[in-house]
Design a protein around this motif. Structure first.
Motif, PDB file in Angstrom:
ATOM      1  N   ILE A  25       0.851  -1.204   0.000  1.00 61.05           N
ATOM      2  CA  ILE A  25       0.000   0.000   0.000  1.00 61.05           C
ATOM      3  C   ILE A  25       0.877   1.241   0.000  1.00 61.05           C
ATOM      4  N   ALA A  26       1.900   1.244   0.846  1.00 60.30           N
ATOM      5  CA  ALA A  26       2.831   2.379   0.877  1.00 60.30           C
ATOM      6  C   ALA A  26       3.508   2.555  -0.480  1.00 60.30           C
ATOM      7  N   ALA A  27       3.868   1.450  -1.128  1.00 62.82           N
ATOM      8  CA  ALA A  27       4.521   1.514  -2.437  1.00 62.82           C
ATOM      9  C   ALA A  27       3.596   2.151  -3.472  1.00 62.82           C
ATOM     10  N   VAL A  28       2.345   1.721  -3.500  1.00 56.88           N
ATOM     11  CA  VAL A  28       1.388   2.277  -4.463  1.00 56.88           C
ATOM     12  C   VAL A  28       1.182   3.768  -4.211  1.00 56.88           C
ATOM     13  N   LEU A  29       1.050   4.151  -2.940  1.00 55.01           N
ATOM     14  CA  LEU A  29       0.856   5.567  -2.613  1.00 55.01           C
ATOM     15  C   LEU A  29       2.073   6.409  -3.008  1.00 55.01           C
ATOM     16  N   LEU A  30       3.274   5.898  -2.753  1.00 59.86           N
ATOM     17  CA  LEU A  30       4.482   6.641  -3.129  1.00 59.86           C
ATOM     18  C   LEU A  30       4.628   6.769  -4.643  1.00 59.86           C
ATOM     19  N   ILE A  31       4.316   5.697  -5.356  1.00 61.29           N
ATOM     20  CA  ILE A  31       4.390   5.755  -6.820  1.00 61.29           C
ATOM     21  C   ILE A  31       3.362   6.748  -7.359  1.00 61.29           C
ATOM     22  N   ALA A  32       2.149   6.708  -6.822  1.00 61.00           N
ATOM     23  CA  ALA A  32       1.114   7.656  -7.264  1.00 61.00           C
ATOM     24  C   ALA A  32       1.523   9.095  -6.948  1.00 61.00           C
ATOM     25  N   LEU A  33       2.020   9.328  -5.730  1.00 64.36           N
ATOM     26  CA  LEU A  33       2.469  10.672  -5.355  1.00 64.36           C
ATOM     27  C   LEU A  33       3.603  11.138  -6.257  1.00 64.36           C
ATOM     28  N   GLY A  34       4.558  10.257  -6.515  1.00 64.75           N
ATOM     29  CA  GLY A  34       5.677  10.600  -7.384  1.00 64.75           C
ATOM     30  C   GLY A  34       5.233  10.941  -8.793  1.00 64.75           C
ATOM     31  N   LEU A  35       4.332  10.127  -9.345  1.00 66.34           N
ATOM     32  CA  LEU A  35       3.850  10.374 -10.710  1.00 66.34           C
ATOM     33  C   LEU A  35       3.051  11.673 -10.809  1.00 66.34           C
ATOM     34  N   ILE A  36       2.133  11.873  -9.873  1.00 62.38           N
ATOM     35  CA  ILE A  36       1.310  13.080  -9.905  1.00 62.38           C
ATOM     36  C   ILE A  36       2.192  14.320  -9.709  1.00 62.38           C
TER      37      ILE A  36
END
Length: 172
Positions: A25-36
């Motif tokens: 979950i943390a990985a998905v959130l970090l990837i989403a934050l990074g992309l956005i």
């Protein structure tokens, strides 16, 4: 009142499974934050909240804000690879080296803005932002502009040596 007996092996497996889900979950959130964040910094996407976030990052880190977005992406990807994450997170030299590189780059970015007012440039999210401004202001006041360049180049070199486990053989 009947109590459920606890099985240590089952508890351990359930704990490991919960830990894996939390990491993912943390990985998905970090990837989403990074992309956005990256899309906003590159002016590909806009929105009230993301503009506020991107402008704040730019003020603090200047041109290094893109590196922050890429670091979020990289950390998210590493979290999906537990063996790789454990390997990297246990090597303090790598973490410290990358941080030194980042700080050195922020200082260099701020020196590259030239004759422009350094604090105004940080306010506009240019150069190394407020962090780069603080680093260069300290260095220039202590060792002058040429000395600041030398210190920052040494910081970059030291960060590269620590962060990427470089030895003398890499430089000779």
């Amino acid at each position: 009142m009947t109590g459920k007996k606890s099985n240590p092996e089952t508890d351990l497996l359930e704990s490991a499974e919960a830990s894996r889900h939390q990491r993912e979950i943390a990985a998905v959130l970090l990837i989403a934050l990074g992309l956005i964040t990256l899309l906003s910094l590159l002016s590909i996407t806009r929105g009230a909240w993301i503009n506020w976030w991107a402008q704040g990052l730019q003020r603090v880190f200047g041109w290094g804000a893109i590196l922050v977005a890429l670091a979020c992406l990289a950390t998210g990807v590493l979290l999906f690879r537990p063996q790789l994450w454990q390997s990297v997170s246990k090597q303090w030299e790598t973490v410290v080296g990358v941080e030194l590189l980042f700080l050195g780059l922020l200082g260099v970015f701020h020196l590259l803005i030239g004759d422009q007012d350094p604090l105004s440039a940080a306010d506009l999210g240019r150069g190394g932002g407020y962090v780069g401004w603080a680093i260069t202001r300290l260095l220039v006041s202590v060792v002058g502009k040429v000395g600041a360049w030398l210190v920052l180049l040494l910081l970059l070199l030291g960060g590269a040596v620590l962060g990427f486990s470089l030895s003398k053989a890499h430089f000779v």
